[in-house]
Design an enzyme around this catalytic site. Structure first.
Site, PDB file in Angstrom:
ATOM      1  CG  ASP A 148      -2.132  -0.826   1.120  1.00  0.00           C
ATOM      2  OD1 ASP A 148      -2.424  -1.231  -0.008  1.00  0.00           O
ATOM      3  OD2 ASP A 148      -2.792  -1.075   2.131  1.00  0.00           O
ATOM      4  CG  MET A 162      -9.139   6.992   5.396  1.00  0.00           C
ATOM      5  SD  MET A 162      -9.818   5.516   4.602  1.00  0.00           S
ATOM      6  CE  MET A 162     -10.848   4.853   5.926  1.00  0.00           C
ATOM      7  CE  LYS A 166      -8.838   1.057  -2.768  1.00  0.00           C
ATOM      8  NZ  LYS A 166      -9.091   1.084  -4.194  1.00  0.00           N
TER       9      LYS A 166
END
Length: 495
Positions: free
Chosen positions: A38, A172, A60
């Protein structure tokens, strides 16, 4: 299932420095045939995988092109289907908003064996590193972890969240910070509730901002906090349980161009001081064919062996071992090292350097050898093929000298250009060789103006000088410790 089917390790890599991974995760990583990783995975972890292992980036991130989750899962299935042991490195913990469950289901459906290795979730690790506990006696008896997407579901979600006791942790959510704060306040949360935004771990721009909930968005914007970040809302956000005495390089970022060995040693000497080194352009050491007759060193004739780097020392003793040469047969040889770090590496192999100049440069080493070596006594330089010719020419004028290249450095594989923005915003840019300067210029085209450039020695500094608007800093000692001391001295003056 075919016996050739491999397996997948869903490994939580933790948050931040490489040593926050679990021992089990690290051990499985060292055994893998492929790594699928990642964003924000420490480069040292990628280096821990076997050199021949495939490294596949499938990060991502909001605002960036990234692989769809279905494609990531399919890649894992295909790699394991070809018999490979696949380390799937995921930031934090695989099952805490890491979509590890979806990958596990895809592997189950395909009949692929897999193992889950838990990791330290960012929901607790990032606040903790900033001195914020998610639970604390008398303040918070529990905590709730939600994503910004959950908090965007509408008034009902905010009504529910605002009524929860304990600490709220939003992942996030930086781009939605103002809306989250307003939604919680509208649902009854006091605007004076302690809150914080923390960007840490492996984030390019670490920052911690504490403010009352009603002022948090403005404070974060003023401080320029950038994602990824964790939002903490609750009484514990007012705590600061970090040490009152800040380390001298706290929060400093250093981009490092060099071999894995040098990058690891810099990590070992910089991180205890609070700095955050990260690897860019990890050059690869490539050992070269060598026709030198190693028995020449064993005939009892006085000779000098000259070593100019720790890599050279390691290659030298590897070659002796390959030739099955007992070190006792080198009893007539005397050894010279360019600096303290090379001499220390030599000592690790049981030999104390007979000569190590007080100034650790090629010029000083050449002068010291000319003064110490009788004319006619042979000198053998075991070093990189990219070494400065000055040392050989100066010695060859004085006595019989052979230059024996044991290794060279080659540019790293893969595209590193995405790192340029992070390098620009670093505090220091460290170069450990003149070849590293060339690799950097070939990759990025220029030296960024933001970071202060630091060179391991004068040869590297000379290669860099014409490409910098300001003269680079040069370590007095050609070693990781020398680079550390140079950064420390500069930081002390320019705080």
């Amino acid at each position: 299932m075919s016996q050739s089917t491999g397996c997948v390790y869903l490994i939580g890599a933790g948050c931040g420095q490489a040593d926050l991974i679990t021992l089990r995760g690290l051990e499985l990583l060292r055994q893998c045939d492929a790594v699928v990783y990642d964003d924000l995975i420490a480069d040292e972890l990628l280096q821990a995988a076997p050199p021949q292992a495939r490294r596949i980036y499938m990060g991502k991130r909001l605002g960036r092109h990234s692989a769809p989750q279905e494609e990531i899962s399919q890649t894992l299935v295909e790699l394991a289907g070809h018999g490979l042991r696949v380390a799937r490195l995921k930031g934090g913990d695989p099952f805490v908003f890491g979509r590890g469950g979806e990958e596990a289901l895809a592997l189950q459906a395909a009949g692929i064996p897999f193992q889950v290795v838990p990791g330290i979730s960012s929901s607790i690790a990032i606040p903790a590193l900033a001195g914020i506990p998610v639970t604390h006696r008398g303040l918070s008896r529990g905590f709730h972890v939600v994503t910004a997407h959950t908090a965007q579901g509408g008034r009902d979600d905010f009504d529910r969240l605002a009524k929860l006791e304990g600490t709220l942790v939003f992942l996030m959510g930086l781009s939605h910070l103002r809306g989250i704060a307003q939604g919680l306040i509208a649902a009854g949360k006091s605007p004076q509730t302690p809150a914080a935004v923390v960007s840490g771990g492996c984030a390019p721009h670490p920052a911690t901002v504490r403010a009352p909930l009603g002022q948090l968005a403005a404070a974060a914007e003023q401080a320029g906090v950038q994602p990824p970040a964790v939002i903490v809302v609750g009484e514990t956000a007012a705590l600061d349980l970090t040490s009152a005495a800040k380390r001298p390089l706290e929060g400093i970022q250093a981009a490092v161009v060099g071999t894995p060995v040098l990058q690891q040693r810099l990590h070992q000497v910089l991180t205890p001081l609070g700095a955050r080194p990260f690897a860019v352009l990890t050059s690869q050491l490539e050992e070269l064919p060598c026709s030198f007759d190693w028995n020449t060193l064993c005939d009892g004739t006085p000779r000098w062996v000259v070593l100019t780097s720790q890599n050279g020392v390691d290659c030298f003793f590897r070659r002796l071992n390959e030739q099955h040469i007992d070190l006792r047969r080198l009893h007539a040889c005397r050894f010279a090292a360019i600096g303290k770090a090379t001499a220390a590496s030599l000592a690790d192999h049981g030999i104390q350097a007979d000569l190590c100049p007080p100034v650790h440069t090629t010029h000083a080493l050449a002068q010291a050898l000319v003064e110490a070596v009788p004319q006619g006594e042979p000198v053998y330089l075991f070093r990189s093929a990219l070494g400065s010719p000055e040392l050989y020419h100066r010695l060859a004028e004085h006595t019989y000298t052979e230059d024996i290249p044991l290794y060279t450095l080659r540019a790293p594989d893969g595209d590193c250009t995405s790192l340029f923005s992070q390098i620009q915003q670093s505090d220091y840019l460290v170069f450990s060789s003149a070849s590293g300067v060339s690799f950097f210029l070939d990759t990025f085209g220029s030296i960024p103006e933001g970071p202060v450039c630091v060179c391991i020695g004068p040869v590297t500094a000379q290669a860099l000088a014409s490409h910098c608007k300001t003269p680079p800093l040069t370590a007095q000692d050609i070693s990781a410790s020398g680079i550390r001391d140079t950064i420390l001295a500069h930081r002390t003056v320019h705080k």
